[in-house]
Write an enzyme that holds these catalytic residues in place. Structure first.
Site, PDB file in Angstrom:
ATOM      1  N   HIS A   7       0.233  10.431  -0.026  1.00 28.97           N
ATOM      2  CA  HIS A   7       0.365  10.521  -0.965  1.00 28.97           C
ATOM      3  C   HIS A   7      -0.084  11.067  -2.487  1.00 28.97           C
ATOM      4  O   HIS A   7      -1.527  11.649  -1.859  1.00 28.97           O
ATOM      5  CB  HIS A   7       0.322   8.724  -1.870  1.00 28.97           C
ATOM      6  N   HIS A  79      -5.230  11.174  -8.472  1.00 27.97           N
ATOM      7  CA  HIS A  79      -5.839  11.844  -6.197  1.00 27.97           C
ATOM      8  C   HIS A  79      -4.934  12.260  -5.938  1.00 27.97           C
ATOM      9  O   HIS A  79      -3.140  12.311  -6.203  1.00 27.97           O
ATOM     10  CB  HIS A  79      -6.394  10.280  -6.695  1.00 27.97           C
ATOM     11  N   GLU A 130      -8.770  10.269  -1.698  1.00 25.00           N
ATOM     12  CA  GLU A 130      -8.396   8.329  -1.017  1.00 25.00           C
ATOM     13  C   GLU A 130      -8.228   9.303   0.450  1.00 25.00           C
ATOM     14  O   GLU A 130      -7.231   9.775   0.823  1.00 25.00           O
ATOM     15  CB  GLU A 130      -7.293   8.462  -1.594  1.00 25.00           C
TER      16      GLU A 130
HETATM   17 CO    CO Z   1      -3.490   6.334  -3.489  1.00 30.49          CO
END
Ligand code: CO
Length: 134
Positions: A7, A79, A130
């Site tokens: 994502h 992020h 991430e």
């Molecule tokens: Co995230």
């Protein structure tokens, strides 16, 4: 080592307004807003055919995205999340190469119930990264 883009997260001041924008203007499939108090955010997931967009609104006074929104009041890309098969192996590899993990360097259970680790943006082209074990 990294796999799919899981994502892209966008911090927003108003997650309901952002969800409506993605649903009504962009015609995307959008989840309901879900408070995640452990992570200090309320999330909405936008499901795209090849990945997800995670809309994040601060929840609570010490939200980890509060400072980001102070600097970017209308919101911004916060992020990017890549999938890895083995998060400990990925962490060890990256630390050995000189990258820095945020926090104590131990993977935590993330907003999706899977182990995640954040990497320092200064080591990755100015982007907070991430890693999520899938
Ligand atoms: Co995230």
């Amino acid at each position: 080592m990294i796999g799919k883009l899981n994502h892209v997260a966008i911090a927003v001041p108003d997650v309901e307004a952002a969800a409506a924008l993605y649903r009504d203007m962009l015609g995307a499939k959008v989840s309901g807003a879900t408070p995640v108090p452990d992570h200090g955010v309320t999330t909405v997931f936008v499901e795209l055919p090849n990945t997800k967009i995670e809309l994040l609104e601060p929840l609570g006074a010490d939200s980890p995205i509060a400072k980001f929104l102070e600097k970017n009041p209308s919101g911004g890309m916060h992020h990017i999340c890549y999938e890895v098969e083995d998060i400990h192996a990925a962490r060890d590899h990256l630390l050995a190469k000189g990258a820095r993990a945020l926090g104590d360097g131990e993977p935590k259970i993330g907003a999706h119930g899977k182990p995640v680790l954040f990497l320092h943006p200064k080591d990755f082209c100015g982007t907070l990264v991430e890693l999520e074990e899938v």
